[in-house]
Design a protein around this motif. Sequence first.
Motif, PDB file in Angstrom:
ATOM      1  N   UNK A 244      -5.966 -22.598  -6.190  1.00 33.85           N
ATOM      2  CA  UNK A 244      -5.832 -21.745  -4.996  1.00 33.85           C
ATOM      3  C   UNK A 244      -6.382 -22.596  -3.517  1.00 33.85           C
ATOM      4  N   UNK A 245      -7.248 -23.427  -3.846  1.00 33.51           N
ATOM      5  CA  UNK A 245      -7.737 -24.386  -2.903  1.00 33.51           C
ATOM      6  C   UNK A 245      -6.485 -25.146  -2.169  1.00 33.51           C
ATOM      7  N   UNK A 246      -5.895 -25.835  -3.063  1.00 29.72           N
ATOM      8  CA  UNK A 246      -5.117 -26.989  -2.741  1.00 29.72           C
ATOM      9  C   UNK A 246      -3.745 -26.307  -2.178  1.00 29.72           C
ATOM     10  N   UNK A 247      -3.433 -25.124  -2.773  1.00 27.58           N
ATOM     11  CA  UNK A 247      -2.201 -24.569  -2.293  1.00 27.58           C
ATOM     12  C   UNK A 247      -2.410 -23.921  -0.888  1.00 27.58           C
ATOM     13  N   UNK A 249      -4.568 -24.601   1.298  1.00 27.09           N
ATOM     14  CA  UNK A 249      -4.603 -25.947   2.278  1.00 27.09           C
ATOM     15  C   UNK A 249      -3.498 -26.615   2.488  1.00 27.09           C
ATOM     16  N   UNK A 250      -2.413 -26.775   1.449  1.00 26.30           N
ATOM     17  CA  UNK A 250      -0.955 -27.383   1.796  1.00 26.30           C
ATOM     18  C   UNK A 250      -0.224 -26.399   2.845  1.00 26.30           C
ATOM     19  N   UNK A 251      -0.337 -25.026   2.374  1.00 27.92           N
ATOM     20  CA  UNK A 251       0.382 -24.201   3.472  1.00 27.92           C
ATOM     21  C   UNK A 251      -0.047 -24.252   4.582  1.00 27.92           C
ATOM     22  N   UNK A 266      -3.187 -32.154   0.189  1.00 22.91           N
ATOM     23  CA  UNK A 266      -3.563 -32.259  -1.129  1.00 22.91           C
ATOM     24  C   UNK A 266      -4.405 -33.419  -1.862  1.00 22.91           C
ATOM     25  N   UNK A 267      -4.251 -34.523  -1.352  1.00 28.61           N
ATOM     26  CA  UNK A 267      -4.782 -35.925  -1.674  1.00 28.61           C
ATOM     27  C   UNK A 267      -6.061 -36.054  -0.961  1.00 28.61           C
ATOM     28  N   UNK A 268      -6.222 -35.526   0.421  1.00 27.58           N
ATOM     29  CA  UNK A 268      -7.042 -35.761   1.225  1.00 27.58           C
ATOM     30  C   UNK A 268      -8.494 -34.648   0.678  1.00 27.58           C
ATOM     31  N   UNK A 269      -8.108 -33.634   0.112  1.00 27.16           N
ATOM     32  CA  UNK A 269      -9.059 -32.762  -0.444  1.00 27.16           C
ATOM     33  C   UNK A 269      -9.591 -33.456  -1.880  1.00 27.16           C
TER      34      UNK A 269
END
Length: 288
Positions: A244-247, A249-251, A266-269
Amino acid sequence: MTLFVQQLANGLALGGIYCLAAIGLTLVFGVLGFPNLAHGALYMLGAYLTFFFLTDVGLPYVVAILAAAVVLAFLGVVLERLVFHPLRNSPHTHHMIATVGVMFFLVAVVQEIWGTGFLRMESPVNGQVSVAGAQVSWQRIIIIVTAVVVLLLLTWFLKRSPHGQAIEAIEQDRTGAALVGINPSMVSMVTFAVSLALVAIAAGLVAPINLLSPGMGDSLSLTVFAIIILGGLGSLPGAIIGGFTIAIAEVMAATYISVGAGEAAIFIILIAVLAIKPTGIFGTVTQR
């Protein structure tokens, strides 16, 4: 505010897909100790099977997803018995090479049956619902609700059922679990079946939103691997939170900055979390 709510709903829906796919990959890694590099190809196969059962067989949408999940669960048992079980005493690099072979095989099969072009699966659920002034499609609402329900059922399965408790025991200590009478071979088959059923459900839910293609699982594989590393290898709570965090953040990054920023988020996180905690959010050293 309307745009934020709209994209938050999109992020939650995408997070539901990521979680279902990541949990399946996490289960396999936790029990067998190697990453399934064919996970994206199996996701792709799940989408095509849902398309087949819905359009060619004529099953209702929900039944089509369940049928695809059953087929992939059976395929998981077959793969575990014929491909990975004979390699059980081999180095994990052998397992990874085998998963690459499975990946290429599945892509070739799909290309032979459905071709190399794009396919569109019409959404059986049309219309939108207003949420705080934003218009959210019913398909995304279905994805969010289904993901939550499946995650709750999976939690019950792992915590209450004998097979689920055996999976958790093997994840924690494979040798100790075997000493108390748990059959690692049986647990491996159940784990593969559950993993592939989850990824089939994820693919069936997202199929009406995205175009189907033989390469649709490539980007998902990269993202899901980032999620399980972020959450901690073998950690189910980590896979859920990371998904959920990556999704989201990506959106949000793609909406307010650029599409490239969404992919980079995604990769920064991932890098930021690993710099603080190299084992991931819930990562621990597992006894084997």
